[in-house]
Write a protein that holds these residues in place. Structure first.
Motif, PDB file in Angstrom:
ATOM      1  N   PHE A 171       1.225  -1.097   0.158  1.00  0.00           N
ATOM      2  CA  PHE A 171      -0.361  -0.266   0.336  1.00  0.00           C
ATOM      3  C   PHE A 171       0.915   1.198  -0.159  1.00  0.00           C
ATOM      4  N   LEU A 172       1.948   1.298   0.539  1.00  0.00           N
ATOM      5  CA  LEU A 172       2.687   2.447   1.291  1.00  0.00           C
ATOM      6  C   LEU A 172       3.402   2.866   0.026  1.00  0.00           C
ATOM      7  N   LEU A 173       4.082   1.932  -1.048  1.00  0.00           N
ATOM      8  CA  LEU A 173       4.519   2.015  -2.398  1.00  0.00           C
ATOM      9  C   LEU A 173       3.541   2.101  -3.439  1.00  0.00           C
ATOM     10  N   THR A 174       2.271   2.020  -3.362  1.00  0.00           N
ATOM     11  CA  THR A 174       1.560   2.776  -4.369  1.00  0.00           C
ATOM     12  C   THR A 174       0.854   3.459  -3.796  1.00  0.00           C
ATOM     13  N   GLN A 175       1.368   4.568  -2.810  1.00  0.00           N
ATOM     14  CA  GLN A 175       0.050   5.532  -2.086  1.00  0.00           C
ATOM     15  C   GLN A 175       1.668   6.625  -3.142  1.00  0.00           C
ATOM     16  N   LEU A 176       3.132   6.091  -2.891  1.00  0.00           N
ATOM     17  CA  LEU A 176       4.343   7.257  -3.242  1.00  0.00           C
ATOM     18  C   LEU A 176       4.101   6.984  -4.783  1.00  0.00           C
ATOM     19  N   ALA A 177       3.923   6.187  -5.657  1.00  0.00           N
ATOM     20  CA  ALA A 177       3.621   5.641  -6.476  1.00  0.00           C
ATOM     21  C   ALA A 177       2.630   6.898  -7.363  1.00  0.00           C
ATOM     22  N   ARG A 178       1.564   6.820  -6.526  1.00  0.00           N
ATOM     23  CA  ARG A 178       0.378   7.681  -6.859  1.00  0.00           C
ATOM     24  C   ARG A 178       0.428   8.962  -7.093  1.00  0.00           C
ATOM     25  N   MET A 179       1.613   9.590  -5.302  1.00  0.00           N
ATOM     26  CA  MET A 179       1.617  10.553  -5.056  1.00  0.00           C
ATOM     27  C   MET A 179       2.257  11.729  -5.953  1.00  0.00           C
ATOM     28  N   GLY A 180       3.360  10.607  -6.226  1.00  0.00           N
ATOM     29  CA  GLY A 180       4.509  11.179  -6.783  1.00  0.00           C
ATOM     30  C   GLY A 180       3.695  11.603  -8.757  1.00  0.00           C
ATOM     31  N   SER A 181       3.118  10.446  -9.434  1.00  0.00           N
ATOM     32  CA  SER A 181       2.459  10.638 -10.349  1.00  0.00           C
ATOM     33  C   SER A 181       2.107  12.001 -10.454  1.00  0.00           C
ATOM     34  N   VAL A 182       1.128  12.159  -9.317  1.00  0.00           N
ATOM     35  CA  VAL A 182       0.122  13.138  -9.619  1.00  0.00           C
ATOM     36  C   VAL A 182       0.837  14.558  -9.401  1.00  0.00           C
ATOM     37  N   PHE A 183       2.316  14.654  -7.989  1.00  0.00           N
ATOM     38  CA  PHE A 183       2.517  15.791  -8.055  1.00  0.00           C
ATOM     39  C   PHE A 183       3.569  15.907  -9.594  1.00  0.00           C
ATOM     40  N   PHE A 184       3.671  14.547 -10.218  1.00  0.00           N
ATOM     41  CA  PHE A 184       5.031  15.665 -11.591  1.00  0.00           C
ATOM     42  C   PHE A 184       3.920  15.775 -12.678  1.00  0.00           C
ATOM     43  N   GLY A 185       2.471  15.484 -12.937  1.00  0.00           N
ATOM     44  CA  GLY A 185       1.261  16.029 -13.416  1.00  0.00           C
ATOM     45  C   GLY A 185       0.985  17.559 -13.199  1.00  0.00           C
ATOM     46  N   ILE A 186       1.030  18.262 -11.399  1.00  0.00           N
ATOM     47  CA  ILE A 186       0.862  18.921 -11.748  1.00  0.00           C
ATOM     48  C   ILE A 186       1.716  19.965 -12.163  1.00  0.00           C
ATOM     49  N   ALA A 187       2.416  19.788 -11.731  1.00  0.00           N
ATOM     50  CA  ALA A 187       4.293  20.292 -12.013  1.00  0.00           C
ATOM     51  C   ALA A 187       4.017  20.587 -13.550  1.00  0.00           C
ATOM     52  N   LEU A 188       3.794  19.905 -14.182  1.00  0.00           N
ATOM     53  CA  LEU A 188       4.107  20.125 -15.443  1.00  0.00           C
ATOM     54  C   LEU A 188       3.211  20.867 -16.517  1.00  0.00           C
ATOM     55  N   SER A 189       1.853  21.183 -16.249  1.00  0.00           N
ATOM     56  CA  SER A 189       1.372  22.043 -16.388  1.00  0.00           C
ATOM     57  C   SER A 189       1.396  23.214 -15.847  1.00  0.00           C
ATOM     58  N   LEU A 190       2.135  23.441 -14.889  1.00  0.00           N
ATOM     59  CA  LEU A 190       2.019  24.837 -13.934  1.00  0.00           C
ATOM     60  C   LEU A 190       3.820  25.178 -14.541  1.00  0.00           C
TER      61      LEU A 190
END
Length: 526
Positions: free
Chosen positions: A126-145
């Motif tokens: 679960f914790l590895l999944t959360q890191l992958a999810r949060m990381g991909s979301v951080f990346f997505g928002i940074a890409l647009s901004l």
């Protein structure tokens, strides 16, 4: 460096300040761990449903789905079509199960069923999944901004991460849920606004978009042939069913919300509300991606800057302009799909509306990250710290532990996002990582729920075999050509399907074998 107009910056600042103030407001209630993790079980079902919907509708959806539709077709929409069946299973079996246990962690029952190893394994997954999810979301928002402001992606992640950490730490799960209610509405309105602006600027309007989409097979849901080696309709349907089964049945983000509802019935209603909101919303983002494709087919000169940028990123710094131009001309839409919507925003959305759109994208990211931080902190405190280090801490110490863990997982999520800078498709990365980490966890969970006769050692053997299969399916593609016959022949999205079934079916077979042997011995003795 690009700079947003003052009005747009003000809208973004007001939105961020509003989210922090929500955390401040709910911080007055967070005097104990139960309030921080369960909100005392007083949240209405409709709010929980919108909250779950907002968690699903992350920046991976907001940016990754239009990018996927722009670069290929609607094949990934099949993922959403699988949700109703997974929701039916969850509302009928999973929600009543978790409500009856009373355990805030989704993984405590693993120890009751199979022993400490099973609980620890599920927590790590679960914790590895959360890191992958949060990381991909951080990346997505940074890409647009980054496209909108010109600031570095790592700097953007840092600033946004600090804001999210503040309101999540202060407000707990209640702040997470109510901010997600607002964020779910904001991001949906933002998507509708983007679609309107694309269609408005498209010569020929909707009919032209339909014509270009049909000519380029953009509305296809994938091949209906029974082929599991490609991203066919059936591969995505199977992947979607298993991953959504994991989301609704195993993911602490969702399981924890079941406990915040007033009753099991309210919790079940929240699952269905999420589904009926997310399916049409995800379709909206596929439509946006197809509309963007048609728009830039009519105006190819307007996207040349993206192609040159992607080409420059793939070549050494010493590459000449001619080399960059040559590579840019060979790029396919799938190579730069994730960058298209941010590009449209920065070039075509009128000043004054950009702030609203950016706030919608921030909403898409913040809802997923905040819930991931809260859930990860809850799991760490209950399943790791209290289980293995110190079980007799008081309420004040527990609350302090939850606050510290929330900050740590927020920082780890940011670090994962920074490590993802440069990936080709954020949606593909997230799907692959979530499938790998979730497969073993889901298989073990189903084995424990369905096969009541399976014992500890049988579950352990089945899990070890399943992990080996998952590792092989994940890494065998890197084998040299002389060992090509050992490579995984199936599509990468089949990892969660095969991994789950291997653990579940192996456990069933071992149980049947043991019972048969035991039965034979009993007859001989008699």
């Amino acid at each position: 460096m690009k700079s947003l107009p003052i009005f747009d910056l003000a809208v973004i600042a007001i939105y961020l300040l509003g989210m922090i103030l929500v955390g401040v407001y709910f911080s007055r209630k967070n005097k104990n761990a139960e309030q921080f993790t369960k909100a005392s079980g007083l949240i209405p079902g409709w709010a929980i449903g919108i909250s779950i919907y907002a968690t699903f509708l992350s920046s991976n959806t907001f940016l990754g789905v239009p990018g996927k539709a722009f670069g290929s077709n609607w094949n990934s929409f099949v993922f959403s079509l699988s949700m109703p069946l997974a929701a039916w299973v969850a509302s009928k079996y999973f929600v009543p199960f978790y409500r009856s246990t009373g355990e805030i962690s989704a993984y405590t029952h693993f120890e009751h069923r199979f022993g400490p190893w099973a609980r620890t394994y599920a927590v790590v997954c679960f914790l590895l999944t959360q890191l992958a999810r949060m990381g991909s979301v951080f990346f997505g928002i940074a890409l647009s901004l980054q496209a909108l402001t010109g600031y570095s992606m790592s700097s953007i992640m840092l600033v946004m991460g600090i804001c999210i950490i503040i309101y999540t730490v202060m407000g707990g799960i209640e702040a997470v849920i109510w901010t997600e209610v607002v964020q779910g509405i904001v991001k949906t309105l933002g998507a509708v606004l983007i679609l309107y602006l694309i269609i408005q600027g498209m010569p020929g309007g909707v009919s032209k978009i339909m014509e270009i989409g049909q000519q380029n097979d953009k509305f296809s849901l994938g091949s209906f042939a029974p082929d599991l080696t490609i991203s066919s309709f059936w591969v995505i349907l199977l992947y979607g069913f298993f991953i959504n089964l994991n989301n609704f049945g195993m993911d602490q983000n969702y399981v924890q919300r079941y406990h915040t509802a007033k009753s099991a019935e309210e919790a079940s209603k929240s699952v269905w509300l999420c589904v009926w909101m997310y399916v049409p919303a995800s379709l909206l983002f596929f439509i946006i991606g197809t509309c963007l494709f048609a728009y830039y087919q009519v105006h190819p000169e307007l996207i040349e800057g993206i192609r040159l940028q992607v080409a420059a990123e793939r070549l050494p710094l010493s590459a000449s302009k001619d080399q960059i131009a040559q590579l840019a001309s060979s790029l396919q839409p799938a190579d730069y799909g994730d960058k298209v919507m941010p590009h449209f925003m920065v070039t075509k959305i009128p000043a004054g509306l950009v702030g609203l759109i950016v706030s919608a994208i921030l909403s898409a990211a913040m809802s997923t990250i905040s819930s991931g931080m809260n859930a990860s902190a809850t799991v760490f405190s209950v399943d790791i710290y209290k289980r293995y280090f110190k079980s007799d801490i008081d309420e004040k110490q527990t609350l302090k532990l939850l606050h510290i863990a929330t900050v740590v997982f927020g920082l780890l999520g940011m670090g994962t996002g920074i490590a993802m800078i440069g990936v080709k498709s954020v949606l593909d990365v997230w799907w692959q990582l979530s499938g790998i980490f979730a497969a073993g966890m889901l298989g073990l969970f189903l084995l424990g729920m369905i096969s009541r006769q399976t014992r500890n050692h049988e579950a352990l053997i089945a899990t070890i075999i399943g992990i080996l299969v998952i590792i092989w399916m994940t890494l065998s593609g890197n084998l040299p050509d002389e060992y090509a016959y050992l490579r995984n022949p199936l599509h990468i999205n089949m990892i969660i399907v095969i991994g789950t079934l291997v653990i579940f079916l192996t456990g069933i077979l071992l149980t049947k074998f043991r019972r048969r042997e035991t039965g034979t011995e009993s007859k001989v003795e008699s």
